[in-house]
Design a protein around this motif. Structure first.
Motif, PDB file in Angstrom:
ATOM      1  N   THR A  17       0.937  -1.246  -0.029  1.00 39.26           N
ATOM      2  CA  THR A  17       0.044  -0.140  -0.080  1.00 39.26           C
ATOM      3  C   THR A  17       0.725   1.172   0.000  1.00 39.26           C
ATOM      4  O   THR A  17       0.523   2.205  -0.880  1.00 39.26           O
ATOM      5  N   LEU A  18       1.919   1.193   1.096  1.00 40.73           N
ATOM      6  CA  LEU A  18       2.687   2.447   0.993  1.00 40.73           C
ATOM      7  C   LEU A  18       3.455   2.543  -0.379  1.00 40.73           C
ATOM      8  O   LEU A  18       3.763   3.862  -0.693  1.00 40.73           O
ATOM      9  N   ALA A  19       4.002   1.612  -1.126  1.00 39.48           N
ATOM     10  CA  ALA A  19       4.801   1.731  -2.189  1.00 39.48           C
ATOM     11  C   ALA A  19       3.733   2.582  -3.233  1.00 39.48           C
ATOM     12  O   ALA A  19       4.194   3.410  -4.034  1.00 39.48           O
ATOM     13  N   PHE A  20       2.623   2.139  -3.283  1.00 33.68           N
ATOM     14  CA  PHE A  20       1.733   2.824  -4.281  1.00 33.68           C
ATOM     15  C   PHE A  20       1.523   4.292  -4.101  1.00 33.68           C
ATOM     16  O   PHE A  20       1.749   5.261  -4.909  1.00 33.68           O
ATOM     17  N   TYR A  21       1.261   4.712  -2.851  1.00 34.51           N
ATOM     18  CA  TYR A  21       0.878   5.866  -2.362  1.00 34.51           C
ATOM     19  C   TYR A  21       2.250   6.850  -2.089  1.00 34.51           C
ATOM     20  O   TYR A  21       2.268   8.274  -2.665  1.00 34.51           O
ATOM     21  N   ARG A  22       3.278   6.364  -1.815  1.00 35.54           N
ATOM     22  CA  ARG A  22       4.471   7.052  -1.846  1.00 35.54           C
ATOM     23  C   ARG A  22       4.681   7.585  -3.309  1.00 35.54           C
ATOM     24  O   ARG A  22       5.357   8.395  -3.489  1.00 35.54           O
ATOM     25  N   ALA A  23       4.749   6.546  -4.370  1.00 37.05           N
ATOM     26  CA  ALA A  23       5.045   6.930  -5.768  1.00 37.05           C
ATOM     27  C   ALA A  23       3.965   8.023  -6.296  1.00 37.05           C
ATOM     28  O   ALA A  23       4.352   9.088  -6.872  1.00 37.05           O
ATOM     29  N   ALA A  24       2.807   7.946  -5.792  1.00 37.49           N
ATOM     30  CA  ALA A  24       1.597   8.784  -6.299  1.00 37.49           C
ATOM     31  C   ALA A  24       1.816  10.379  -5.246  1.00 37.49           C
ATOM     32  O   ALA A  24       1.502  11.253  -6.173  1.00 37.49           O
ATOM     33  N   LEU A  25       2.260  10.106  -4.069  1.00 34.74           N
ATOM     34  CA  LEU A  25       2.210  11.414  -3.469  1.00 34.74           C
ATOM     35  C   LEU A  25       3.747  11.425  -2.682  1.00 34.74           C
ATOM     36  O   LEU A  25       3.857  11.386  -1.402  1.00 34.74           O
ATOM     37  N   PRO A  26       4.743  11.747  -3.675  1.00 37.19           N
ATOM     38  CA  PRO A  26       6.062  11.671  -2.879  1.00 37.19           C
ATOM     39  C   PRO A  26       6.307  12.971  -1.888  1.00 37.19           C
ATOM     40  O   PRO A  26       7.404  12.716  -1.091  1.00 37.19           O
ATOM     41  N   HIS A  27       5.580  13.777  -1.754  1.00 38.37           N
ATOM     42  CA  HIS A  27       5.517  15.107  -0.767  1.00 38.37           C
ATOM     43  C   HIS A  27       5.087  14.644   0.584  1.00 38.37           C
ATOM     44  O   HIS A  27       5.276  15.310   1.543  1.00 38.37           O
ATOM     45  N   TRP A  28       4.365  13.405   0.532  1.00 40.87           N
ATOM     46  CA  TRP A  28       3.822  13.132   1.973  1.00 40.87           C
ATOM     47  C   TRP A  28       4.738  12.165   2.602  1.00 40.87           C
ATOM     48  O   TRP A  28       5.507  11.628   1.984  1.00 40.87           O
ATOM     49  N   ARG A  29       4.321  11.622   3.876  1.00 38.17           N
ATOM     50  CA  ARG A  29       5.313  10.962   4.605  1.00 38.17           C
ATOM     51  C   ARG A  29       4.455  10.399   5.614  1.00 38.17           C
ATOM     52  O   ARG A  29       3.226  10.751   5.908  1.00 38.17           O
ATOM     53  N   ARG A  91       5.621   8.667 -12.629  1.00 38.67           N
ATOM     54  CA  ARG A  91       6.178   8.173 -11.347  1.00 38.67           C
ATOM     55  C   ARG A  91       5.514   6.846 -10.942  1.00 38.67           C
ATOM     56  O   ARG A  91       6.003   5.755 -10.596  1.00 38.67           O
ATOM     57  N   LEU A  92       4.248   6.695 -11.136  1.00 36.05           N
ATOM     58  CA  LEU A  92       3.436   5.376 -11.002  1.00 36.05           C
ATOM     59  C   LEU A  92       3.825   4.234 -11.675  1.00 36.05           C
ATOM     60  O   LEU A  92       4.223   3.027 -11.177  1.00 36.05           O
ATOM     61  N   ALA A  93       4.128   4.372 -12.865  1.00 41.22           N
ATOM     62  CA  ALA A  93       4.705   3.411 -13.828  1.00 41.22           C
ATOM     63  C   ALA A  93       5.884   3.016 -13.699  1.00 41.22           C
ATOM     64  O   ALA A  93       6.108   1.935 -13.583  1.00 41.22           O
ATOM     65  N   GLU A  94       7.039   3.999 -13.219  1.00 36.08           N
ATOM     66  CA  GLU A  94       8.002   3.536 -12.813  1.00 36.08           C
ATOM     67  C   GLU A  94       8.145   2.744 -11.569  1.00 36.08           C
ATOM     68  O   GLU A  94       9.165   1.910 -11.486  1.00 36.08           O
ATOM     69  N   ALA A  95       7.241   2.849 -10.536  1.00 37.01           N
ATOM     70  CA  ALA A  95       7.057   2.122  -9.645  1.00 37.01           C
ATOM     71  C   ALA A  95       6.133   0.803  -9.788  1.00 37.01           C
ATOM     72  O   ALA A  95       5.882   0.081  -8.988  1.00 37.01           O
ATOM     73  N   GLY A  96       5.927   0.637 -11.097  1.00 42.36           N
ATOM     74  CA  GLY A  96       5.309  -0.869 -11.363  1.00 42.36           C
ATOM     75  C   GLY A  96       3.655  -0.761 -11.489  1.00 42.36           C
ATOM     76  O   GLY A  96       2.949  -1.650 -11.405  1.00 42.36           O
ATOM     77  N   ASN A 118      -5.055  -2.776  -2.903  1.00 41.98           N
ATOM     78  CA  ASN A 118      -6.144  -3.379  -1.899  1.00 41.98           C
ATOM     79  C   ASN A 118      -7.487  -3.232  -3.012  1.00 41.98           C
ATOM     80  O   ASN A 118      -8.447  -3.738  -2.271  1.00 41.98           O
ATOM     81  N   GLY A 119      -7.415  -2.734  -3.993  1.00 39.07           N
ATOM     82  CA  GLY A 119      -8.930  -2.602  -4.825  1.00 39.07           C
ATOM     83  C   GLY A 119      -9.551  -1.412  -4.706  1.00 39.07           C
ATOM     84  O   GLY A 119     -10.497  -1.132  -5.104  1.00 39.07           O
ATOM     85  N   PHE A 120      -8.941  -0.270  -4.102  1.00 40.39           N
ATOM     86  CA  PHE A 120      -9.412   0.921  -3.894  1.00 40.39           C
ATOM     87  C   PHE A 120      -9.241   1.332  -5.076  1.00 40.39           C
ATOM     88  O   PHE A 120      -8.030   1.787  -5.735  1.00 40.39           O
ATOM     89  N   GLU A 121     -10.306   2.103  -5.836  1.00 43.23           N
ATOM     90  CA  GLU A 121     -10.250   3.073  -6.987  1.00 43.23           C
ATOM     91  C   GLU A 121      -9.786   4.321  -6.652  1.00 43.23           C
ATOM     92  O   GLU A 121     -10.398   4.981  -5.926  1.00 43.23           O
ATOM     93  N   VAL A 122      -8.558   4.969  -7.241  1.00 44.27           N
ATOM     94  CA  VAL A 122      -8.236   6.245  -6.826  1.00 44.27           C
ATOM     95  C   VAL A 122      -8.188   6.942  -8.043  1.00 44.27           C
ATOM     96  O   VAL A 122      -7.342   6.553  -9.184  1.00 44.27           O
ATOM     97  N   GLU A 123      -8.800   8.261  -8.132  1.00 48.22           N
ATOM     98  CA  GLU A 123      -8.602   9.096  -9.404  1.00 48.22           C
ATOM     99  C   GLU A 123      -7.461  10.011  -9.064  1.00 48.22           C
ATOM    100  O   GLU A 123      -7.461  10.788  -7.873  1.00 48.22           O
ATOM    101  N   PHE A 124      -6.927  10.500  -9.945  1.00 50.67           N
ATOM    102  CA  PHE A 124      -5.855  11.762  -9.914  1.00 50.67           C
ATOM    103  C   PHE A 124      -6.374  12.459 -11.035  1.00 50.67           C
ATOM    104  O   PHE A 124      -6.462  12.173 -12.349  1.00 50.67           O
TER     105      PHE A 124
END
Length: 140
Positions: A17-29, A91-96, A118-124
């Motif tokens: 889960t963190l791998a996905f959201y870290r790639a999407a939102l790199p300024h978050w911690r 960024r997301l493609a680079e993270a797979g 986890n199967g949650f749909e996330v829109e950007f």
């Protein structure tokens, strides 16, 4: 003023889960984390975000997420506004992680939908106008 502070999601695997959201939102911690029990079950919890908004994750989720092709009750998706959608997609493609689908063509925004681990749909979405009438444009 009211704004959305956090969304609390039960997930299967914290690291995936963190791998996905870290790639999407790199300024978050990771703002905080710990271990406890929820209704007698052990769980790790974690808050991932900035000083004002975050995603709350708890692990050891069981079962499958709702089938997004149905009208079954449950979360359909949640969305983040981004400054540059092309950078986010790269960024997301680079993270797979590849987009599940692209949003409808619209002269005032570009958007992509992803399924997190986890199967949650996330829109950007990237808005191409600052004018509310254009940003909220639905049909011609």
């Amino acid at each position: 003023m009211i704004h959305l502070e956090h969304i609390n999601l039960v997930v299967k695997n914290m690291e995936a889960t963190l791998a996905f959201y870290r790639a999407a939102l790199p300024h978050w911690r990771v703002r905080g984390n710990g271990f406890d029990h929820w209704h007698g079950m052990p769980r790790q919890w974690l808050h991932f975000g900035d000083d004002y908004q975050y995603l709350a994750f708890s692990d050891n989720g069981q079962g499958e997420n709702r089938d997004l092709t149905t009208l079954n009750l449950g979360l359909a998706h949640f969305a983040f506004v981004v400054g540059n959608i092309d950078d986010l997609v790269a960024r997301l493609a680079e993270a797979g992680f590849n987009a599940d689908k692209q949003g409808a063509e619209n002269p005032y925004r570009k958007n992509f939908y992803y399924l997190d681990p986890n199967g949650f749909e996330v829109e950007f979405v990237e808005y191409l106008s600052d004018l509310p009438k254009e940003r909220n444009h639905y049909h011609d």
